[in-house]
Design a protein around this motif. Structure first.
Motif, PDB file in Angstrom:
ATOM      1  N   VAL A  22       0.996  -1.166  -0.005  1.00 57.58           N
ATOM      2  CA  VAL A  22       0.060  -0.054   0.029  1.00 57.58           C
ATOM      3  C   VAL A  22       0.922   1.253   0.045  1.00 57.58           C
ATOM      4  N   VAL A  23       0.564   2.008  -0.908  1.00 59.19           N
ATOM      5  CA  VAL A  23       1.195   3.385  -1.025  1.00 59.19           C
ATOM      6  C   VAL A  23       0.531   4.376  -0.708  1.00 59.19           C
ATOM      7  N   ARG A  24       0.675   5.592   0.238  1.00 59.24           N
ATOM      8  CA  ARG A  24       0.009   6.591   0.570  1.00 59.24           C
ATOM      9  C   ARG A  24       0.295   7.990  -0.100  1.00 59.24           C
ATOM     10  N   LEU A  25      -0.578   8.380  -1.092  1.00 56.40           N
ATOM     11  CA  LEU A  25      -0.248   9.664  -1.371  1.00 56.40           C
ATOM     12  C   LEU A  25      -1.129  10.587  -1.151  1.00 56.40           C
ATOM     13  N   HIS A  26      -0.782  11.394  -0.131  1.00 54.99           N
ATOM     14  CA  HIS A  26      -1.652  12.432   0.634  1.00 54.99           C
ATOM     15  C   HIS A  26      -0.828  13.774   0.547  1.00 54.99           C
ATOM     16  N   GLY A  27      -1.476  14.835   0.113  1.00 62.11           N
ATOM     17  CA  GLY A  27      -1.207  16.015   0.132  1.00 62.11           C
ATOM     18  C   GLY A  27      -1.525  16.910  -1.033  1.00 62.11           C
ATOM     19  N   LYS A  56       7.457  -9.216  -5.757  1.00 65.15           N
ATOM     20  CA  LYS A  56       7.239 -10.069  -6.694  1.00 65.15           C
ATOM     21  C   LYS A  56       5.983 -11.066  -6.397  1.00 65.15           C
ATOM     22  N   GLN A  57       5.909 -11.221  -5.138  1.00 64.57           N
ATOM     23  CA  GLN A  57       4.788 -12.267  -4.624  1.00 64.57           C
ATOM     24  C   GLN A  57       3.281 -11.502  -4.677  1.00 64.57           C
ATOM     25  N   ALA A  58       3.293 -10.312  -4.700  1.00 63.70           N
ATOM     26  CA  ALA A  58       2.059  -9.336  -4.621  1.00 63.70           C
ATOM     27  C   ALA A  58       1.148  -9.494  -6.145  1.00 63.70           C
ATOM     28  N   PRO A  59       0.048  -9.881  -6.039  1.00 63.14           N
ATOM     29  CA  PRO A  59      -0.726  -9.545  -7.342  1.00 63.14           C
ATOM     30  C   PRO A  59      -1.117  -8.157  -7.726  1.00 63.14           C
ATOM     31  N   ALA A  60      -1.262  -7.264  -6.648  1.00 60.00           N
ATOM     32  CA  ALA A  60      -1.502  -5.944  -7.103  1.00 60.00           C
ATOM     33  C   ALA A  60      -0.883  -5.087  -6.037  1.00 60.00           C
ATOM     34  N   VAL A  61      -1.074  -3.699  -6.587  1.00 53.34           N
ATOM     35  CA  VAL A  61      -0.505  -2.592  -5.607  1.00 53.34           C
ATOM     36  C   VAL A  61      -1.772  -1.896  -5.421  1.00 53.34           C
ATOM     37  N   ALA A  62      -1.802  -1.393  -3.958  1.00 52.70           N
ATOM     38  CA  ALA A  62      -3.031  -0.370  -3.817  1.00 52.70           C
ATOM     39  C   ALA A  62      -2.643   0.918  -3.122  1.00 52.70           C
ATOM     40  N   ILE A  63      -3.139   2.153  -3.811  1.00 50.72           N
ATOM     41  CA  ILE A  63      -2.590   3.430  -3.693  1.00 50.72           C
ATOM     42  C   ILE A  63      -4.029   4.147  -3.036  1.00 50.72           C
ATOM     43  N   THR A  64      -3.615   4.663  -1.956  1.00 53.05           N
ATOM     44  CA  THR A  64      -4.707   5.553  -1.230  1.00 53.05           C
ATOM     45  C   THR A  64      -4.364   7.239  -1.807  1.00 53.05           C
ATOM     46  N   ILE A  65      -5.445   7.790  -2.066  1.00 52.97           N
ATOM     47  CA  ILE A  65      -4.975   9.147  -2.468  1.00 52.97           C
ATOM     48  C   ILE A  65      -5.997  10.232  -1.649  1.00 52.97           C
ATOM     49  N   ASN A  66      -5.350  10.963  -1.022  1.00 55.58           N
ATOM     50  CA  ASN A  66      -6.216  12.225  -0.451  1.00 55.58           C
ATOM     51  C   ASN A  66      -5.621  13.441  -0.761  1.00 55.58           C
ATOM     52  N   SER A  67      -5.867  14.183  -1.846  1.00 54.57           N
ATOM     53  CA  SER A  67      -5.030  15.281  -2.377  1.00 54.57           C
ATOM     54  C   SER A  67      -6.226  16.155  -3.170  1.00 54.57           C
ATOM     55  N   PRO A  68      -6.123  17.674  -2.771  1.00 53.65           N
ATOM     56  CA  PRO A  68      -6.941  18.640  -3.570  1.00 53.65           C
ATOM     57  C   PRO A  68      -6.535  18.904  -4.880  1.00 53.65           C
ATOM     58  N   GLY A  69      -5.253  18.385  -5.202  1.00 50.45           N
ATOM     59  CA  GLY A  69      -4.632  18.731  -6.535  1.00 50.45           C
ATOM     60  C   GLY A  69      -3.320  19.656  -6.151  1.00 50.45           C
ATOM     61  N   GLY A  70      -2.854  20.372  -7.563  1.00 46.10           N
ATOM     62  CA  GLY A  70      -1.868  21.159  -7.399  1.00 46.10           C
ATOM     63  C   GLY A  70      -1.365  21.120  -8.802  1.00 46.10           C
ATOM     64  N   THR A 236      -6.137 -11.689   3.569  1.00 43.28           N
ATOM     65  CA  THR A 236      -5.497 -10.656   2.941  1.00 43.28           C
ATOM     66  C   THR A 236      -4.676  -9.691   3.730  1.00 43.28           C
ATOM     67  N   LYS A 237      -3.448  -9.523   3.592  1.00 42.93           N
ATOM     68  CA  LYS A 237      -2.723  -8.438   4.503  1.00 42.93           C
ATOM     69  C   LYS A 237      -2.286  -7.075   3.758  1.00 42.93           C
ATOM     70  N   LEU A 238      -2.261  -6.082   4.556  1.00 41.62           N
ATOM     71  CA  LEU A 238      -1.771  -4.814   3.928  1.00 41.62           C
ATOM     72  C   LEU A 238      -0.597  -4.643   4.526  1.00 41.62           C
ATOM     73  N   ASN A 239       0.178  -4.210   3.347  1.00 42.82           N
ATOM     74  CA  ASN A 239       1.919  -3.764   3.701  1.00 42.82           C
ATOM     75  C   ASN A 239       1.855  -2.555   3.354  1.00 42.82           C
ATOM     76  N   LEU A 240       2.017  -1.485   4.337  1.00 47.17           N
ATOM     77  CA  LEU A 240       1.989  -0.024   4.061  1.00 47.17           C
ATOM     78  C   LEU A 240       3.815   0.101   3.754  1.00 47.17           C
ATOM     79  N   ILE A 241       3.862   0.728   2.488  1.00 49.42           N
ATOM     80  CA  ILE A 241       4.983   1.260   2.237  1.00 49.42           C
ATOM     81  C   ILE A 241       5.575   2.476   2.802  1.00 49.42           C
ATOM     82  N   GLN A 242       6.343   2.498   3.797  1.00 50.36           N
ATOM     83  CA  GLN A 242       7.055   3.712   4.565  1.00 50.36           C
ATOM     84  C   GLN A 242       7.744   4.539   3.704  1.00 50.36           C
ATOM     85  N   PRO A 243       7.615   5.750   3.734  1.00 52.00           N
ATOM     86  CA  PRO A 243       9.024   6.458   3.083  1.00 52.00           C
ATOM     87  C   PRO A 243      10.221   6.478   3.544  1.00 52.00           C
ATOM     88  N   GLN A 244      11.384   6.722   2.978  1.00 45.24           N
ATOM     89  CA  GLN A 244      12.738   6.496   3.457  1.00 45.24           C
ATOM     90  C   GLN A 244      12.785   7.444   4.571  1.00 45.24           C
TER      91      GLN A 244
END
Length: 288
Positions: A22-27, A56-70, A236-244
């Motif tokens: 899971v990748v969070r795209l917020h802001g 390689k094992q994941a069949p998909a990637v989930a992306i959460t979006i919370n953005s007003p644009g820009g 199903t388990k969610l694996n949140l990908i943390q920023p570096q």
């Protein structure tokens, strides 16, 4: 004991559970962010996207979006990177809209093979906007004389300290129409026959997730956990990908005590304050 041993085994030898990155795209979406002015840009999210799609094992990637644009440029960059990785790694992309996916936020959401929104979320705002202030009367009142020297007759187009010119406004509108057409073409390409024939679809209006589903802007209503479990099972388990992160868990600005360093910090702080105001204005359009 059995659960502990199971965690030590390579994922391919474990039970039938599926783990989805899971990748969070917020802001707000802006280029040139820094430690004092974080923003959503391709540079800021590229590493997280790469890591998520490299599972390689994941069949998909989930992306959460919370953005007003820009920035429409950064929005398109992020969209293109997601699609490129999805095709390269052969992954399905689920996009989940939280509070808002509007304007550039919705442009990024188009990268999803499925777009799932909360019923009360805000989607749409397929349009282009430019804004500024005019200070011509203010500088007259405080007795300031504006002096500008240029090589090139159009170098001061839309200068906020000079009266507006009709030719400058028309030129800006022509640019906006080109950017708007690019946005519309992306929506038509990605959503195709799912879209309704509502005349307001590309007018810049925005709607709730419920209405967005009726218009074809989103595929279904729901939340990330229940939707993915429906697709891949109750394990199903969610694996949140943390920023570096840097040392001690976060990146800190390097601040010295020289005059140049202090001036740089002051400039960054002022820039960050202006960006916060701009970001606040973007969020406030949607009541947030």
């Amino acid at each position: 004991m059995v659960k502990f041993l199971a965690r030590l085994m390579p994922r391919r030898f474990r039970s039938t559970s599926v783990e989805i990155p899971v990748v969070r795209l917020h802001g707000a979406i802006m280029s040139g962010g820094n430690s004092l002015r974080p923003s959503l840009s391709l540079e800021g999210v590229a590493a997280e996207l790469q890591k998520a799609f490299s599972d390689k094992q994941a069949p998909a990637v989930a992306i959460t979006i919370n953005s007003p644009g820009g920035s429409p440029v950064q929005s398109r960059f992020i969209y293109q990177r997601i699609r490129a990785l999805a095709e390269e790694k052969k992954k399905k992309v689920f996009v989940f809209v939280e509070d808002v996916a509007a304007s550039g936020g919705y442009m990024i959401a188009l990268a999803g093979d499925e777009i799932i929104a909360d019923p009360s979320s805000i989607v749409g705002s397929i349009g282009v906007v430019s804004s500024s202030f005019g200070f011509t009367e203010l500088i007259k009142k405080i007795g300031v004389e504006r002096r500008v020297y240029t090589a090139g007759q159009n170098k001061v187009s839309l200068d906020p300290f000079l009266p507006e010119k009709e030719a400058d406004i028309e030129r800006l509108k022509a640019l906006q129409l080109e950017v708007h057409k690019t946005f519309i073409d992306m929506v038509l390409e990605r959503r195709g026959t799912k879209l309704s024939d509502d005349p307001d679809l590309f007018s810049g209006l925005f709607w709730t997730g419920i209405k967005g589903k009726e218009l074809g802007l989103v595929d279904s209503l729901g939340d990330i956990r229940s939707h993915l479990m429906k697709h891949y099972g109750s394990k199903t388990k969610l694996n949140l990908i943390q920023p570096q992160r840097g040392f001690l868990g976060k990146k800190l600005p390097s601040i010295g005590f020289s005059t140049d360093a202090m001036a740089q910090v002051a400039m960054q702080t002022g820039d960050a304050m202006l960006s916060k105001l701009e970001e606040k204005a973007l969020w406030s359009r949607y009541g947030l």
